[in-house]
Design a protein around this motif. Sequence first.
Motif, PDB file in Angstrom:
ATOM      1  N   VAL A  14       7.507  -0.757  15.568  1.00  0.00           N
ATOM      2  CA  VAL A  14       7.953  -0.654  14.183  1.00  0.00           C
ATOM      3  C   VAL A  14       7.728  -1.972  13.449  1.00  0.00           C
ATOM      4  O   VAL A  14       7.349  -1.983  12.271  1.00  0.00           O
ATOM      5  CB  VAL A  14       9.437  -0.232  14.133  1.00  0.00           C
ATOM      6  N   ILE A  15       7.900  -3.118  14.153  1.00  0.00           N
ATOM      7  CA  ILE A  15       7.708  -4.406  13.474  1.00  0.00           C
ATOM      8  C   ILE A  15       6.234  -4.591  13.113  1.00  0.00           C
ATOM      9  O   ILE A  15       5.918  -5.045  12.007  1.00  0.00           O
ATOM     10  CB  ILE A  15       8.230  -5.568  14.346  1.00  0.00           C
ATOM     11  N   ILE A  16       5.312  -4.213  14.031  1.00  0.00           N
ATOM     12  CA  ILE A  16       3.888  -4.332  13.677  1.00  0.00           C
ATOM     13  C   ILE A  16       3.568  -3.428  12.489  1.00  0.00           C
ATOM     14  O   ILE A  16       2.872  -3.824  11.546  1.00  0.00           O
ATOM     15  CB  ILE A  16       2.984  -3.969  14.867  1.00  0.00           C
ATOM     16  N   GLY A  17       4.096  -2.193  12.528  1.00  0.00           N
ATOM     17  CA  GLY A  17       3.858  -1.280  11.415  1.00  0.00           C
ATOM     18  C   GLY A  17       4.403  -1.834  10.116  1.00  0.00           C
ATOM     19  O   GLY A  17       3.760  -1.754   9.068  1.00  0.00           O
ATOM     20  N   ALA A  18       5.597  -2.458  10.192  1.00  0.00           N
ATOM     21  CA  ALA A  18       6.189  -3.042   8.981  1.00  0.00           C
ATOM     22  C   ALA A  18       5.340  -4.182   8.461  1.00  0.00           C
ATOM     23  O   ALA A  18       5.210  -4.366   7.242  1.00  0.00           O
ATOM     24  CB  ALA A  18       7.605  -3.526   9.276  1.00  0.00           C
ATOM     25  N   ALA A  19       4.725  -4.961   9.373  1.00  0.00           N
ATOM     26  CA  ALA A  19       3.860  -6.050   8.927  1.00  0.00           C
ATOM     27  C   ALA A  19       2.653  -5.498   8.180  1.00  0.00           C
ATOM     28  O   ALA A  19       2.260  -6.029   7.133  1.00  0.00           O
ATOM     29  CB  ALA A  19       3.402  -6.882  10.130  1.00  0.00           C
ATOM     30  N   MET A  20       2.086  -4.418   8.702  1.00  0.00           N
ATOM     31  CA  MET A  20       0.949  -3.798   8.004  1.00  0.00           C
ATOM     32  C   MET A  20       1.376  -3.277   6.640  1.00  0.00           C
ATOM     33  O   MET A  20       0.645  -3.405   5.656  1.00  0.00           O
ATOM     34  CB  MET A  20       0.384  -2.640   8.834  1.00  0.00           C
ATOM     35  N   ILE A  21       2.584  -2.671   6.575  1.00  0.00           N
ATOM     36  CA  ILE A  21       3.049  -2.130   5.302  1.00  0.00           C
ATOM     37  C   ILE A  21       3.295  -3.266   4.311  1.00  0.00           C
ATOM     38  O   ILE A  21       2.973  -3.152   3.123  1.00  0.00           O
ATOM     39  CB  ILE A  21       4.315  -1.283   5.526  1.00  0.00           C
ATOM     40  N   LEU A  22       3.837  -4.389   4.810  1.00  0.00           N
ATOM     41  CA  LEU A  22       4.045  -5.552   3.945  1.00  0.00           C
ATOM     42  C   LEU A  22       2.726  -6.025   3.365  1.00  0.00           C
ATOM     43  O   LEU A  22       2.616  -6.329   2.169  1.00  0.00           O
ATOM     44  CB  LEU A  22       4.713  -6.670   4.737  1.00  0.00           C
ATOM     45  N   PHE A  23       1.701  -6.056   4.222  1.00  0.00           N
ATOM     46  CA  PHE A  23       0.377  -6.467   3.748  1.00  0.00           C
ATOM     47  C   PHE A  23      -0.132  -5.499   2.687  1.00  0.00           C
ATOM     48  O   PHE A  23      -0.662  -5.909   1.651  1.00  0.00           O
ATOM     49  CB  PHE A  23      -0.594  -6.529   4.927  1.00  0.00           C
ATOM     50  N   ALA A  24       0.055  -4.177   2.949  1.00  0.00           N
ATOM     51  CA  ALA A  24      -0.447  -3.178   2.005  1.00  0.00           C
ATOM     52  C   ALA A  24       0.290  -3.262   0.681  1.00  0.00           C
ATOM     53  O   ALA A  24      -0.305  -3.052  -0.377  1.00  0.00           O
ATOM     54  CB  ALA A  24      -0.308  -1.782   2.597  1.00  0.00           C
ATOM     55  N   ILE A  25       1.580  -3.572   0.704  1.00  0.00           N
ATOM     56  CA  ILE A  25       2.336  -3.643  -0.547  1.00  0.00           C
ATOM     57  C   ILE A  25       1.963  -4.903  -1.317  1.00  0.00           C
ATOM     58  O   ILE A  25       1.755  -4.872  -2.527  1.00  0.00           O
ATOM     59  CB  ILE A  25       3.857  -3.615  -0.255  1.00  0.00           C
ATOM     60  N   SER A  26       1.822  -6.038  -0.604  1.00  0.00           N
ATOM     61  CA  SER A  26       1.602  -7.285  -1.318  1.00  0.00           C
ATOM     62  C   SER A  26       0.172  -7.391  -1.840  1.00  0.00           C
ATOM     63  O   SER A  26      -0.048  -8.012  -2.867  1.00  0.00           O
ATOM     64  CB  SER A  26       1.916  -8.472  -0.412  1.00  0.00           C
ATOM     65  N   ASN A  27      -0.800  -6.800  -1.131  1.00  0.00           N
ATOM     66  CA  ASN A  27      -2.159  -6.743  -1.686  1.00  0.00           C
ATOM     67  C   ASN A  27      -2.320  -5.371  -2.341  1.00  0.00           C
ATOM     68  O   ASN A  27      -1.619  -5.062  -3.264  1.00  0.00           O
ATOM     69  CB  ASN A  27      -3.187  -6.978  -0.591  1.00  0.00           C
ATOM     70  N   ASP A  28      -3.235  -4.563  -1.849  1.00  0.00           N
ATOM     71  CA  ASP A  28      -3.197  -3.166  -2.254  1.00  0.00           C
ATOM     72  C   ASP A  28      -3.622  -2.302  -1.070  1.00  0.00           C
ATOM     73  O   ASP A  28      -3.978  -2.809  -0.012  1.00  0.00           O
ATOM     74  CB  ASP A  28      -4.029  -2.888  -3.503  1.00  0.00           C
ATOM     75  N   LEU A  29      -3.546  -1.005  -1.257  1.00  0.00           N
ATOM     76  CA  LEU A  29      -3.744  -0.091  -0.136  1.00  0.00           C
ATOM     77  C   LEU A  29      -5.150  -0.200   0.429  1.00  0.00           C
ATOM     78  O   LEU A  29      -5.347  -0.139   1.639  1.00  0.00           O
ATOM     79  CB  LEU A  29      -3.464   1.342  -0.597  1.00  0.00           C
ATOM     80  N   ALA A  46       1.820   3.684  19.888  1.00  0.00           N
ATOM     81  CA  ALA A  46       1.993   4.976  19.220  1.00  0.00           C
ATOM     82  C   ALA A  46       2.845   4.827  17.972  1.00  0.00           C
ATOM     83  O   ALA A  46       2.489   5.338  16.897  1.00  0.00           O
ATOM     84  CB  ALA A  46       2.629   5.983  20.177  1.00  0.00           C
ATOM     85  N   VAL A  47       3.962   4.085  18.081  1.00  0.00           N
ATOM     86  CA  VAL A  47       4.866   3.950  16.937  1.00  0.00           C
ATOM     87  C   VAL A  47       4.168   3.214  15.791  1.00  0.00           C
ATOM     88  O   VAL A  47       4.270   3.603  14.621  1.00  0.00           O
ATOM     89  CB  VAL A  47       6.156   3.222  17.360  1.00  0.00           C
ATOM     90  N   MET A  48       3.415   2.153  16.149  1.00  0.00           N
ATOM     91  CA  MET A  48       2.700   1.407  15.113  1.00  0.00           C
ATOM     92  C   MET A  48       1.717   2.320  14.385  1.00  0.00           C
ATOM     93  O   MET A  48       1.686   2.351  13.138  1.00  0.00           O
ATOM     94  CB  MET A  48       1.977   0.225  15.775  1.00  0.00           C
TER      95      MET A  48
END
Lengths: 131, 276
Positions: free
Chosen positions: B170-185, B254-256
Amino acid sequence: MGDLAKEFVTTYNYWVYIILMMIGLYAVMVKNNLVKKIIGMNIVQTAIILFFISIGAKRGATIPIIAHGHNGGEHAVHAADYINPLPHVLMLTAIVVAVATLGVALSLAIKIYQEYGTLEEDDIRTQTREE
Amino acid sequence: MKAFALIIVILCAGLLIYGTSDFPPWSDPESPASTHVSPYYIEHTIEDTSVPNIVTSVLADYRGFDTMFETIVIFTAGIACFFLLRVTKREDHESRLYHHLVTGVTLRIKEGGKLPDESEEFRRVDTEWVPYSLIIKITCRLIVPFIMLFALYVIAHGHHSPGGGFQGGVIIGAAMILFAISNDLRAAILRLSEKMATFFCSAGVFIYAGTGLLCLLLGLNFLDYGALAKILFTDPVTARSHGILAVEIGVGIAVMGVVVSIYYNLSSAGKHDEGL
């Protein structure tokens, strides 16, 4: 009255989870907006998680990690020294599953919005009746 | 309707609170939940698996089946999001915004207009574009690798401290989501494509089930990691510890994958084009 107060002091963790679960249940039943219903569903899940975690507590016990455990059990381990790990395990998976089911619920909500242009339940109902 | 629901809720709450009078008091060591199977887990985890973190050993060893099917549940949820939302047919001529980097002018290209070539001069921006903060973008870009490193620590150190596959993934996934939010999708999809995210979803479940199957092939029960001792050249107890690590890595992958692919689908309503 003294009995009730004593009851409350010893079992107030259950009361908190009941109140939380009823807030979620009320939201699922009454709220008109589908996203608010989903939030209510999540509050119910959180209440269940809180219930399980509070079951696992033991007075005078510490977190379920064996102290100095990597030396391979040189000292006896007493079950009373560590809190019950089983509810933690069950809820650990339940939290992630709750996130995944939240994703499915939200994607269903997106699909409904694309189809009807609204997330209000009564609007959707009138639209389906007109068709 | 509201009053009716309120009456039902209050009745339910009353019944449940009445039921709690039979419950054991809070943090009672003698409560039924703490007296039957959990003392066995606490007292035998070291000699059975040599994993001090009891939560990890119960999660991946004693109750390995449960966790395997929980992993399959989140895999199914990710696939369900994909099938519900993913739009494969591209409606190409919606209006798009392009940012001309040299002059700083933003161009709107309407339906049917000619799109600029992929070049260094033009950068595509979202149609509901707001000028973003450079500070947020750069800070997130600096933080993301360290969040991922911490996630790897959480996965790998799950035997000795709170942590494990679910949390780390979940933390790796959250890091990716943080990247996607701060830059763009689109920037996030460029780093971790949809195909890779979906591949990670299934690869994690495959690692979990494959570890179980390997134990079966080596002559013991499904998910009985003691069998891995034959190929790891260790004693069965250490082999159980290693088997738990393999399974946790599978869960983390899998979770990521599931978290990232659900985010891609949800944030862009399945178009993978413009999102948060």
